[in-house]
Motif scaffolding. Structure first.
Motif, PDB file in Angstrom:
ATOM      1  N   LEU A  14      -5.595   5.491  -0.941  1.00  8.59           N
ATOM      2  CA  LEU A  14      -4.385   4.761  -0.548  1.00  8.59           C
ATOM      3  C   LEU A  14      -3.811   5.302   0.759  1.00  8.59           C
ATOM      4  O   LEU A  14      -3.376   4.541   1.616  1.00  8.59           O
ATOM      5  N   ILE A  65       0.846  -1.204   0.000  1.00  6.25           N
ATOM      6  CA  ILE A  65       0.000   0.000   0.000  1.00  6.25           C
ATOM      7  C   ILE A  65       0.872   1.242   0.000  1.00  6.25           C
ATOM      8  O   ILE A  65       0.643   2.175  -0.773  1.00  6.25           O
ATOM      9  N   ARG A 105      -5.785   4.007   3.638  1.00  7.97           N
ATOM     10  CA  ARG A 105      -5.443   2.595   3.900  1.00  7.97           C
ATOM     11  C   ARG A 105      -4.082   2.472   4.571  1.00  7.97           C
ATOM     12  O   ARG A 105      -3.859   1.564   5.368  1.00  7.97           O
TER      13      ARG A 105
END
Length: 160
Positions: A119, A6, A122
């Motif tokens: 992103l 990630i 996350r």
């Protein structure tokens, strides 16, 4: 996806955003050539200021993540293609057609920052997520303003 994956994708998207903003600084210049009033020039100047500020913030986030190398082979390619289209068509295209291309370009920027935000969330990177939200809001507002101007031109052309 692992947290490392990630983070790597986030860095990749930030690099793209940085290159995109670099290309975006002058991408709308063809819109102001022969513009009948100053309002379009004001929009383009706002766009330039935003693009520079966004790029600075993207580079700062990359540095904070330990990766200060912006760009990549395909980074900003969509914006560059849109800018080339605007430049290539500036003499033959109508202001309405150039505005359509400009709106599409801004929508690409919006999508890029949406991806960065997701992103970052996350990855637990609140600062990057906030930067992306703010940049996306700027780009959404400018896309709306450009689209409204295009709609006014369409209405005038149709006599409404």
């Amino acid at each position: 996806m692992t947290s490392k994956e990630i983070r790597n994708r986030l860095i990749q998207q930030l690099r793209r955003a940085g290159s995109m903003e670099l290309a975006a600084v002058t991408a709308l210049d063809p819109l102001v050539e022969g513009a009948p009033d100053g309002s379009l020039r004001t929009l383009v100047n706002t766009h330039r200021r935003n693009a520079r500020r966004h790029r600075e913030r993207v580079l700062a986030r990359l540095k904070a993540l330990g990766d200060a190398a912006p760009g990549g082979a395909s980074a900003g390619a969509g914006i560059l293609a849109a800018a080339r289209g605007l430049a290539r068509n500036r003499h033959a295209a109508t202001e309405e057609e150039r505005l359509k291309q400009a709106v599409l370009m801004k929508q690409l920027e919006v999508a890029t920052y949406d991806t960065v935000e997701r992103l970052a969330e996350r990855a637990g990177d609140d600062a990057t997520a906030e930067m992306a939200r703010e940049a996306r809001a700027d780009d959404e507002e400018l896309a709306r303003r450009l689209a409204r101007r295009r709609l006014r031109l369409q209405r005038r052309r149709r006599g409404r």
